[in-house]
Write an enzyme that holds these catalytic residues in place. Structure first.
Site, PDB file in Angstrom:
ATOM      1  N   LYS A 122       0.820  -1.213   0.000  1.00 50.85           N
ATOM      2  CA  LYS A 122       0.000   0.000   0.000  1.00 50.85           C
ATOM      3  C   LYS A 122       0.853   1.262   0.000  1.00 50.85           C
ATOM      4  O   LYS A 122       0.516   2.247  -0.663  1.00 50.85           O
ATOM      5  CB  LYS A 122      -0.923  -0.027   1.223  1.00 50.85           C
ATOM      6  CG  LYS A 122      -2.050   0.989   1.128  1.00 50.85           C
ATOM      7  CD  LYS A 122      -3.080   0.760   2.219  1.00 50.85           C
ATOM      8  CE  LYS A 122      -4.213   1.777   2.102  1.00 50.85           C
ATOM      9  NZ  LYS A 122      -5.226   1.584   3.163  1.00 50.85           N
ATOM     10  N   MET A 153     -22.127 -35.536 -13.155  1.00 48.79           N
ATOM     11  CA  MET A 153     -20.942 -36.297 -13.555  1.00 48.79           C
ATOM     12  C   MET A 153     -20.487 -37.231 -12.438  1.00 48.79           C
ATOM     13  O   MET A 153     -20.075 -38.368 -12.690  1.00 48.79           O
ATOM     14  CB  MET A 153     -19.810 -35.330 -13.939  1.00 48.79           C
ATOM     15  CG  MET A 153     -18.597 -36.020 -14.500  1.00 48.79           C
ATOM     16  SD  MET A 153     -18.994 -36.987 -15.965  1.00 48.79           S
ATOM     17  CE  MET A 153     -18.606 -35.827 -17.261  1.00 48.79           C
TER      18      MET A 153
HETATM   19  C1  TPP Z   1     -14.957 -26.856  -7.598  1.00 49.20           C
HETATM   20  C2  TPP Z   1     -15.232 -28.288  -7.924  1.00 49.20           C
HETATM   21  N1  TPP Z   1     -15.687 -29.127  -6.980  1.00 49.20           N
HETATM   22  C3  TPP Z   1     -15.955 -30.405  -7.278  1.00 49.20           C
HETATM   23  C4  TPP Z   1     -15.757 -30.884  -8.538  1.00 49.20           C
HETATM   24  C5  TPP Z   1     -16.048 -32.352  -8.860  1.00 49.20           C
HETATM   25  N2  TPP Z   1     -17.126 -32.454  -9.854  1.00 49.20           N
HETATM   26  C6  TPP Z   1     -16.878 -32.635 -11.170  1.00 49.20           C
HETATM   27  S1  TPP Z   1     -18.260 -32.664 -12.084  1.00 49.20           S
HETATM   28  C7  TPP Z   1     -19.233 -32.501 -10.726  1.00 49.20           C
HETATM   29  C8  TPP Z   1     -20.731 -32.476 -10.846  1.00 49.20           C
HETATM   30  C9  TPP Z   1     -21.226 -31.282 -11.526  1.00 49.20           C
HETATM   31  O1  TPP Z   1     -22.614 -31.229 -11.356  1.00 49.20           O
HETATM   32  P1  TPP Z   1     -23.471 -30.157 -12.121  1.00 49.20           P
HETATM   33  O2  TPP Z   1     -22.890 -28.814 -11.968  1.00 49.20           O
HETATM   34  O3  TPP Z   1     -24.880 -30.296 -11.682  1.00 49.20           O
HETATM   35  O4  TPP Z   1     -23.300 -30.564 -13.631  1.00 49.20           O
HETATM   36  P2  TPP Z   1     -23.693 -31.924 -14.384  1.00 49.20           P
HETATM   37  O5  TPP Z   1     -22.562 -32.881 -14.245  1.00 49.20           O
HETATM   38  O6  TPP Z   1     -24.940 -32.448 -13.719  1.00 49.20           O
HETATM   39  O7  TPP Z   1     -23.916 -31.519 -15.787  1.00 49.20           O
HETATM   40  C10 TPP Z   1     -18.458 -32.407  -9.572  1.00 49.20           C
HETATM   41  C11 TPP Z   1     -19.002 -32.292  -8.215  1.00 49.20           C
HETATM   42  C12 TPP Z   1     -15.258 -29.980  -9.494  1.00 49.20           C
HETATM   43  N3  TPP Z   1     -15.004 -30.343 -10.760  1.00 49.20           N
HETATM   44  N4  TPP Z   1     -15.030 -28.693  -9.178  1.00 49.20           N
END
Ligand code: TPP
Lengths: 180, 565
Positions: free
Chosen positions: B166, B479
């Site tokens: 700063k 996913m």
């Molecule tokens: C910040 C973060 N936390 C956890 C994950 C693990 N992860 C990968 S895909 C997923 C599910 C995503 O769900 P959604 O947003 O509903 O999308 P969908 O797969 O249903 O299209 C998760 C929890 C990640 N990629 N990023």
């Protein structure tokens, strides 16, 4: 197969660079056996020598990452056979022991070590050599009780006739000049 | 240029203007207040976007960088402001996105004293920045900023962070700006070795089943035209990584599709039949290679790459051509013979037919059951004439969008590849819209990831950014649920969501929104979204337990890609 490798890094002398270098080891879970940093023959350029016990494949990839660090000028690695290297060790023993017999003096002579300082209470002995040698002297002296012991990191130079860095800096200048 | 006396804060803004910065994403706080105060006088020259969270600012800067090819810039205060940037910086590092992040820091006499909002952001960000630096003296500001832009945008791009104490922001200096053009310890490009080009050309001319894999390196190097000319001259089928998407038009006859875990059937299977792999600006990520020890074992490998550390990192290369892909491809074009590989290409097309029948037709033209992600993506792509910028969040919808959205123009995909950062989509979409004001930006997000950064709807509304958001709601962390179904015996451990009323929430931010649940409503719903003047959210309620196929199960070889469970 794991073996000892000597990683040499030439870098700018900047704050935090040591950290930026070592996190590359940490991230790959590679232990640093010894580390020395000091000014190189070229002003403003630091030289690191880092000893690791690893497979060549891992070392090659690690060195690739180190070489990529913006403030690193050059990183490369060598086996022990390709370099000349030394470490320095200091031993503090009770001066009484030195007077009681001539054994310590014989050990010092035999090991090619030297006595740096003698006071009424203690005597400081210095030896340069490879780790096994400085370690062997430690074991011997320890019969008389080594009061303090310290060993430096490794310093090394290659068997090349010239410092690789000066050659390298010339090439680098030419390269930077040629890229539009 | 004559020097003039300015404060460190003014020097920050003047330096950014010298670098041509027109947009900054940020969030103020104590340690960066002098810079924000200086910014107040420059509202004609630069747009500052106040996000609702620093993570929003950094992802927006990434989206902006992706579509413009220029560095994205973000501001944050010290301590929590700076640490909130970390996810986005890590994302930019692994996806080679140029960012210049500027954080305020406590005054230099207080460094290391656990002062209010002090955090060691230089230490914290070291593993995830290409370069970072702490400024404690105003005199350093112009040079450090010049260096920051040079490093972020050249070579293999990446994020850099400048942490400015700063007191340095208040100090005066004689301002003079010189752009950085070289750093002796840093090589931004290599002279291409003609011998390796020749060796590569010989392998290419001799190959019976050559296969080209391209990644984001082609887009970063602006080498799209060279890529196209090269494959057309040699007749070599080409497939893309997730981040290489849009570098080659989707309808190009030699574009055989996507590589990797949820890529197309042909590219995965044929990788292991090819006798030559030509990898251009890609890094053999594990999502692309599957089991490395069973990857492309019949092929020699040529790697065109600007980052020497990538060569031989994952797969053994036979010929490496180090340097910028635009130059190396141009040299290769001159060195290879004209050729055709009709029957080899035909093998890919046969695979396409199988995949179409088993997977694609059901995904994009379903006749029964609930709505699918695939049909929503197909319709949105068609209705934007395949000319939109596609932004995604992370999850099933991301893979479906990458598979079925079509492209005519490069730099049209904004997605988190290497880090797979949920919450990326909404803020990245607003950054993309600011970087490409005249293009349609369509963002697909899942109901999970949407809820990680949905506060940025406020930023979108405040700045009247006409992004079109398609929320594909399957009421699951889809996913992860898919993996639980396939590899954990359907034990749905903490993946089902109790969701809020998304329409009410979006309306609460002052944004138009609509929900569709039936097939008959989908097309009209998408049309209405695209026709709407301004930002819009369309919630599409999709089948709860659909899976994304094809799939290379983790740990399996690419040729063991499965088309159904
Ligand atoms: C910040 C973060 N936390 C956890 C994950 C693990 N992860 C990968 S895909 C997923 C599910 C995503 O769900 P959604 O947003 O509903 O999308 P969908 O797969 O249903 O299209 C998760 C929890 C990640 N990629 N990023």
């Amino acid at each position: 197969m794991k073996q000892e490798f000597n990683i040499t890094i030439f870098s700018e002398n900047y704050i935090g660079l040591l950290n930026r270098i070592t996190i590359n080891f940490t991230r790959r879970k590679i232990n640093i056996e010894s580390l020395t940093v000091s000014a190189s023959a070229i002003q403003g350029v630091s030289k690191f020598i880092i000893v690791v016990n690893e497979t060549e494949d891992k070392v090659r990839k690690l060195v690739g990452q180190l070489d990529k660090i913006v403030d690193v000028l050059k990183a490369f690695y060598n086996t022990n056979e390709e370099i000349i290297y030394e470490e320095i060790a200091l031993y503090k023993v009770p001066t009484d022991a030195l007077y009681e017999s001539d054994q310590i003096e014989k050990m010092v002579r035999k090991a090619g070590a030297r006595i740096m300082e003698i006071t009424r209470e203690y005597t400081v002995i210095e030896k340069t050599g490879h780790k096994e040698e400085t370690q062997a002297l430690f074991e011997e002296l320890n019969q008389f009780g080594v009061m303090q012991f310290v060993r430096s990191g490794r310093i090394a130079i290659t068997r090349d006739p010239i410092e690789r860095l000066s050659e390298f800096l010339k090439e680098r200048d030419a390269l930077l000049g040629s890229i539009d | 240029m004559a020097t003039k006396k300015v404060t460190g804060s003014q020097a920050v803004i003047l330096s950014l203007l010298e670098e041509g910065v027109d947009t900054i994403f940020g969030y103020p706080g104590g340690a960066i207040m002098p810079i924000y105060d200086a910014l107040y006088d420059f509202d004609q020259q630069v747009t500052h976007i106040l996000t609702r969270h620093e993570q929003g600012a950094v992802h927006a800067a990434e989206g902006y960088a992706k579509v413009t090819g220029r560095a994205g810039v973000c501001f944050a205060t010290s301590g929590p402001g700076a640490t909130n940037l970390i996810t986005g910086i890590a994302d930019a590092m692994i996806d080679s996105i140029p960012l210049v992040c500027i954080t305020g820091q406590v005054a230099s006499p207080l460094l290391g004293t656990d002062a209010f909002q002090e955090s060691d952001v230089v230490g914290i960000s070291m593993p995830i920045t290409k370069w970072n630096y702490q400024i404690t003296d105003a005199d350093e500001i112009p040079e450090a900023i010049a260096k920051a832009f040079y490093i972020a945008t050249t070579g293999r791009p990446g994020p850099v962070l400048l942490d400015i104490a700063k007191d340095a922001q208040f100090q005066e200096l004689d301002f003079e700006y010189k752009k950085c053009t070289k750093i002796r310890s840093y090589i931004r490009d290599y002279q291409i070795d003609p011998f390796s080009v020749k060796a590569a050309a010989d392998l290419i001319d001799a190959a019976k089943k050559p296969f080209l894999l391209f990644g984001q390196g082609v887009i970063i190097a602006n080498a799209e035209a060279e890529l196209k000319t090269f494959i057309e001259k040699t007749g070599i089928p080409a497939a893309w990584t997730l981040l290489g998407l849009s570098a080659l038009p989707s309808d190009h006859p030699l574009n055989v599709g996507m590589l990797g875990m949820h890529g197309n059937y042909g590219p995965n299977v044929k990788t292991n039949e090819a006798d030559l792999i030509i990898a251009v600006g890609m890094r053999f990520d594990d999502r692309v290679t599957g089991k490395v020890s069973a990857y492309a074992k019949n092929a020699k490998i040529i790697h065109l790459e600007i980052d020497p550390a990538e060569i031989g990192k994952i797969v053994k290369t036979d010929v490496a051509v180090l340097g910028n892909a635009k130059k190396s491809l141009a040299m290769l074009i001159d060195n290879v013979k004209e050729n055709k590989h009709e029957s080899w290409l035909q093998e890919f097309r046969e695979c396409d037919k199988i995949e179409y029948k088993k997977v694609i037709s059901k995904d994009i033209y379903p006749e029964k059951g609930g709505l699918t992600m695939g049909e929503a993506v197909r319709i949105a792509s068609e209705k934007t004439n395949n000319e939109a910028i596609l932004v995604t969040d992370v999850g099933q919808h991301q893979m479906v969008a990458a598979r079925y959205f079509k492209f005519k123009h490069s730099k049209s995909i904004v997605t988190s590849g290497g880090l797979g950062t949920m919450g990326y989509g909404i803020p990245a979409a607003m950054g993309a819209q600011l970087g490409a004001k005249n293009r349609t930006v369509v963002a697909f997000v899942g109901d999970g990831g949407f809820q990680m950064t949905l506060q940025e709807l406020g930023t979108i509304v405040q700045n009247k950014l006409p992004v079109k958001i398609v929320l594909l709601n399957n009421n699951f962390l889809g996913m992860v649920r898919q993996w639980q179904q396939l590899f954990f015996e359907k034990r749905y451990s903490f993946t089902e969501l109790q969701n809020p009323d998304f329409i009410m929430i979006t309306n609460g931010f002052g944004m138009a929104a609509h929900k569709v649940t039936k097939r008959e409503e989908l097309e009209a719903g998408i049309q209405k979204m695209l026709d709407h003047n301004g930002p819009y959210l369309l919630e599409v309620v999709v089948e709860k337990e659909d899976n994304v196929f094809p799939m290379v199960p983790s740990g399996a070889s690419v040729s063991d890609v499965i088309l159904e469970a």
